[in-house]
Design a protein around this motif. Structure first.
Motif, short mmCIF file in Angstrom:
data_model
loop_
_atom_site.label_atom_id
_atom_site.label_comp_id
_atom_site.label_asym_id
_atom_site.label_seq_id
_atom_site.Cartn_x
_atom_site.Cartn_y
_atom_site.Cartn_z
N ARG A 156 43.24 48.98 43.12
CA ARG A 156 43.45 48.68 41.62
C ARG A 156 44.15 47.51 41.53
NH1 ARG A 156 46.20 50.65 36.88
NH2 ARG A 156 44.75 49.91 35.16
N PHE A 157 44.13 46.35 41.02
CA PHE A 157 44.92 45.34 40.53
C PHE A 157 46.11 45.71 39.77
CE2 PHE A 157 41.64 42.76 42.47
CZ PHE A 157 42.20 42.14 43.31
N ILE A 162 47.72 40.09 33.31
CA ILE A 162 46.53 40.21 34.10
C ILE A 162 45.35 40.16 33.27
CG2 ILE A 162 47.46 40.34 36.43
CD1 ILE A 162 46.47 43.72 36.11
N PHE A 203 50.37 38.91 44.03
CA PHE A 203 49.50 39.84 43.54
C PHE A 203 49.86 41.23 44.10
CE2 PHE A 203 47.53 35.75 43.66
CZ PHE A 203 46.86 35.85 42.40
N ARG A 241 38.07 48.57 42.84
CA ARG A 241 37.09 48.18 43.60
C ARG A 241 37.26 48.75 44.84
NH1 ARG A 241 37.87 42.56 47.10
NH2 ARG A 241 39.73 43.16 47.88
N THR A 254 39.60 42.21 33.01
CA THR A 254 38.54 42.69 33.89
C THR A 254 39.26 42.81 35.20
OG1 THR A 254 38.33 40.31 34.34
CG2 THR A 254 36.62 41.13 32.84
N TRP A 255 40.21 42.29 35.52
CA TRP A 255 41.09 42.67 36.90
C TRP A 255 41.53 44.07 36.96
CZ3 TRP A 255 44.36 38.15 38.97
CH2 TRP A 255 43.42 37.03 39.00
N GLN A 256 41.77 44.65 35.49
CA GLN A 256 42.33 46.01 35.59
C GLN A 256 41.21 47.18 35.88
OE1 GLN A 256 44.28 46.24 31.94
NE2 GLN A 256 45.61 44.46 32.42
N ARG A 257 40.76 47.18 36.94
CA ARG A 257 39.62 47.97 37.42
C ARG A 257 39.90 48.32 38.89
NH1 ARG A 257 36.30 45.27 40.80
NH2 ARG A 257 36.32 42.84 40.35
N THR A 274 48.64 45.29 44.26
CA THR A 274 47.57 46.12 44.06
C THR A 274 48.09 47.75 44.66
OG1 THR A 274 46.56 46.06 46.21
CG2 THR A 274 45.86 44.63 44.74
#
Length: 115
Positions: A65-66, A78, A44, A86, A81-84, A46
């Motif tokens: 960000r992923f 991916i 993974f 945090r 919803t992971w393309q944000r 980021t």
């Protein structure tokens, strides 16, 4: 089901690489698939963006960000919803240990491997 899952997937190790002047992170799951016959890494990636120092909580705040997921060297799509972004707050850091919290408050305790 548990026996079937254990025969299909086994986690051998987990580690993190921080690179590109500390702006990128890779989480690597070293794994073995299919009855312990196929070694594969799940990676993974980021990116980290620095924000202001959080004076109220005395921590350093990043936006994470992923970027991508690779399985055995193959990039896989991916979920949207992971393309944000945090928040990732570093609340403790020394030469051996880092403690961080994600947006949901979940703690991440990381220990340096000098190997």
């Amino acid at each position: 089901w548990k026996t079937l899952l254990n025969n299909f997937y086994e986690l051998k190790g987990l580690f993190m690489r921080i690179y590109d002047e500390q702006s990128r992170v890779q989480i690597v799951l070293s794994s073995i698939l299919c009855f312990r016959k196929i070694p594969v890494d799940i990676v993974f990636t980021t990116s980290l963006l620095t924000t202001n120092y959080d004076e109220e909580n005395e921590g350093c705040l990043f936006l994470e960000r992923f970027e991508s997921v690779e399985i055995g060297g193959w990039k896989v799509p991916i979920p949207h919803t992971w393309q944000r972004f945090r928040y990732l707050e570093i609340t403790y850091l020394d030469d051996e240990v880092m403690i961080a919290r994600g947006s949901g408050g979940d703690p991440h305790v990381l220990i340096r491997d000098n190997a």
